[in-house]
Write a protein that holds these residues in place. Structure first.
Motif, short mmCIF file in Angstrom:
data_model
loop_
_atom_site.label_atom_id
_atom_site.label_comp_id
_atom_site.label_asym_id
_atom_site.label_seq_id
_atom_site.Cartn_x
_atom_site.Cartn_y
_atom_site.Cartn_z
N SER A 1 0.83 -1.21 0.00
CA SER A 1 0.00 0.00 0.00
C SER A 1 0.87 1.26 0.00
CB SER A 1 -0.94 0.01 1.21
OG SER A 1 -0.24 0.21 2.43
N VAL A 2 2.05 1.17 0.59
CA VAL A 2 2.97 2.31 0.60
C VAL A 2 3.59 2.50 -0.78
CG1 VAL A 2 5.18 3.14 1.51
CG2 VAL A 2 3.47 2.20 3.06
N GLU A 3 3.99 1.41 -1.40
CA GLU A 3 4.52 1.47 -2.76
C GLU A 3 3.75 0.46 -3.61
OE1 GLU A 3 8.84 1.93 -4.98
OE2 GLU A 3 8.75 1.09 -2.97
N PRO A 4 2.64 0.88 -4.21
CA PRO A 4 1.75 -0.04 -4.91
C PRO A 4 2.45 -0.79 -6.05
CG PRO A 4 0.66 2.05 -4.55
CD PRO A 4 2.10 2.25 -4.19
N PRO A 5 2.08 -2.03 -6.26
CA PRO A 5 2.70 -2.84 -7.32
C PRO A 5 2.28 -2.37 -8.70
CG PRO A 5 0.89 -4.03 -6.31
CD PRO A 5 1.10 -2.79 -5.48
N THR A 6 3.17 -2.61 -9.66
CA THR A 6 2.87 -2.25 -11.05
C THR A 6 2.63 -3.50 -11.89
OG1 THR A 6 5.26 -2.23 -11.52
CG2 THR A 6 4.22 -0.12 -10.94
N LEU B 1 10.41 -5.19 4.01
CA LEU B 1 11.41 -4.89 2.97
C LEU B 1 11.52 -6.05 1.98
CD1 LEU B 1 14.15 -3.26 5.21
CD2 LEU B 1 12.63 -2.09 3.61
N MET B 2 11.40 -7.28 2.46
CA MET B 2 11.44 -8.45 1.59
C MET B 2 10.29 -8.41 0.57
SD MET B 2 11.83 -12.48 2.65
CE MET B 2 10.56 -12.39 3.92
N ALA B 3 9.11 -8.05 1.04
CA ALA B 3 7.96 -7.93 0.14
C ALA B 3 8.22 -6.85 -0.90
CB ALA B 3 6.70 -7.60 0.94
N ASN B 4 8.80 -5.75 -0.48
CA ASN B 4 9.10 -4.66 -1.40
C ASN B 4 10.13 -5.08 -2.44
OD1 ASN B 4 10.74 -1.97 -2.10
ND2 ASN B 4 8.68 -1.39 -1.48
N PHE C 1 3.18 9.15 10.57
CA PHE C 1 3.60 8.73 9.23
C PHE C 1 2.54 9.10 8.19
CE2 PHE C 1 3.19 5.37 5.97
CZ PHE C 1 4.38 5.55 5.29
N TYR C 2 1.29 8.74 8.46
CA TYR C 2 0.24 9.01 7.49
C TYR C 2 -0.05 10.51 7.37
CZ TYR C 2 -0.87 4.15 6.55
OH TYR C 2 -0.80 2.83 6.13
N SER C 3 0.07 11.24 8.47
CA SER C 3 -0.16 12.68 8.41
C SER C 3 0.92 13.38 7.59
CB SER C 3 -0.17 13.27 9.84
OG SER C 3 -1.26 12.77 10.58
N TYR C 4 2.15 12.93 7.75
CA TYR C 4 3.28 13.59 7.07
C TYR C 4 3.36 13.22 5.59
CZ TYR C 4 8.03 15.22 6.16
OH TYR C 4 9.12 15.86 5.64
N TYR C 5 3.23 11.92 5.29
CA TYR C 5 3.43 11.47 3.91
C TYR C 5 2.14 11.41 3.10
CZ TYR C 5 8.27 10.17 4.94
OH TYR C 5 9.60 10.20 5.27
N LEU D 1 -5.71 -2.67 3.12
CA LEU D 1 -6.33 -2.96 1.82
C LEU D 1 -7.03 -1.73 1.27
CD1 LEU D 1 -6.88 -5.18 -0.26
CD2 LEU D 1 -8.95 -5.76 1.02
N LEU D 2 -7.70 -0.99 2.13
CA LEU D 2 -8.35 0.26 1.72
C LEU D 2 -7.31 1.26 1.22
CD1 LEU D 2 -10.97 1.98 1.60
CD2 LEU D 2 -10.42 2.75 3.91
N MET D 3 -6.19 1.37 1.95
CA MET D 3 -5.13 2.28 1.54
C MET D 3 -4.56 1.88 0.17
SD MET D 3 -4.89 4.59 3.88
CE MET D 3 -6.68 4.40 3.99
#
Length: 291
Positions: free
Chosen positions: A27-32, A143-146, A223-227, A282-284
């Motif tokens: 969710s932070v870096e969505p897959p392409t 990180l492994m998932a990323n 984190f969510y407020s800042y980014y 999942l919503l994010m």
């Protein structure tokens, strides 16, 4: 044919409670690409985690309730070999993504084995096992998932914007992990495993979890407020409400009777936590993909 006992000890449904780390990562870096994402999901939740569960069960030989199994059946040598087979399959499929991802799978597998193997048995060290389990199931897995989903190499360990949410994953687990052991004190002590929860005691475990989870919640909100936006932070707090409500109600019952810190109530907490966090991440992810 694999025996029913072995299948039960894989505890595949228990992977649901570790799914928030994966969903948070994508969710932070969505897959392409769909295929690598599905493959990473499958490797982690249907091979790596079950292999770890099986290996730990084989050496623990629990007679009392464990995570996902109220009445664990006796283990056999078959369980040991199935655990190694699942690990091998995970590594082989991991190579289809990248050698770096496969190496990270290997490291995770070795650490999970050291957790329960009698020659090392990290589980008997209260603080060490707590830190290692939280780090590898949280930050390292994030990180492994990323690395797997985005075909990245080890340079991911130098990307500060990714290290922060990865650390938050560990912080979340460091808060909740002792709670998963709160009903196992007698069983752990029988084997000489003086876990952090055992050292803290039943009420101490609740107090410790409240403190660390509060710090983690503040970290996520920041984190969510800042980014992202204030809306994301509000959504996070809303999804946490069922978990907070149950936690306080359960704590009040435990204060009156420590026997309430049992398997059934712990699994209820895990289920509410898993549902709340999985739905939120999942919503994010959906919003990020649509945006």
């Amino acid at each position: 044919m694999v025996s029913k006992s072995t299948i039960l000890h894989l505890r595949i449904p228990f992977s649901f409670f570790l799914l928030p780390v994966f969903l948070f990562a994508i969710s932070v870096e969505p897959p392409t690409q769909v295929l690598p994402t599905v493959l990473v999901f499958f490797i982690l939740h249907f091979l790596l985690y079950p292999a770890s569960n099986a290996y730990n069960s084989y050496f623990d030989k629990d007679k009392g309730s464990i995570g996902g199994l109220k009445n664990p059946p006796p283990v056999s040598k078959e369980l040991y070999w199935v655990a190694l087979l699942l690990d091998a399959l995970a590594l082989a499929l991991g190579l289809l993504i990248s050698w770096q991802f496969s190496v990270m799978l290997l490291v995770y597998g070795l650490v999970s084995k050291a957790y329960s193997h009698p020659s090392v048995r990290l589980k008997k060290y209260a603080v060490g096992s707590w830190f290692i389990a939280g780090f590898f199931q949280g930050c390292f897995t994030w990180l492994m998932a990323n690395v797997g989903v985005h075909h990245k190499g080890f340079l991911v360990f130098t990307e500060v914007p990714l290290l922060l949410p990865a650390f938050l994953s560990s912080l979340m687990l460091w808060g909740s992990y002792p709670m998963t052991q709160v009903y196992q004190h007698e069983e752990d002590a029988r084997r000489g495993d003086y876990t952090l929860s055992y050292v803290l005691g039943v009420k101490g475990t609740f107090h410790f979890t409240m403190i660390v989870f509060t710090v983690a919640a503040i970290g996520f909100i920041t984190f969510y407020s800042y980014y992202y936006s204030a809306w994301h932070s509000v959504a996070y707090m809303v999804f946490l409400l069922p978990l907070l409500a149950y936690s306080f109600l359960w704590y009040a019952r435990v204060v009156r009777d420590t026997k309430e810190a049992n398997f059934r109530n712990t699994m209820r907490l895990n289920m509410i936590s898993g549902l709340s966090l999985n739905l939120f991440f999942l919503l994010m992810l959906i919003f990020e993909l649509r945006g």
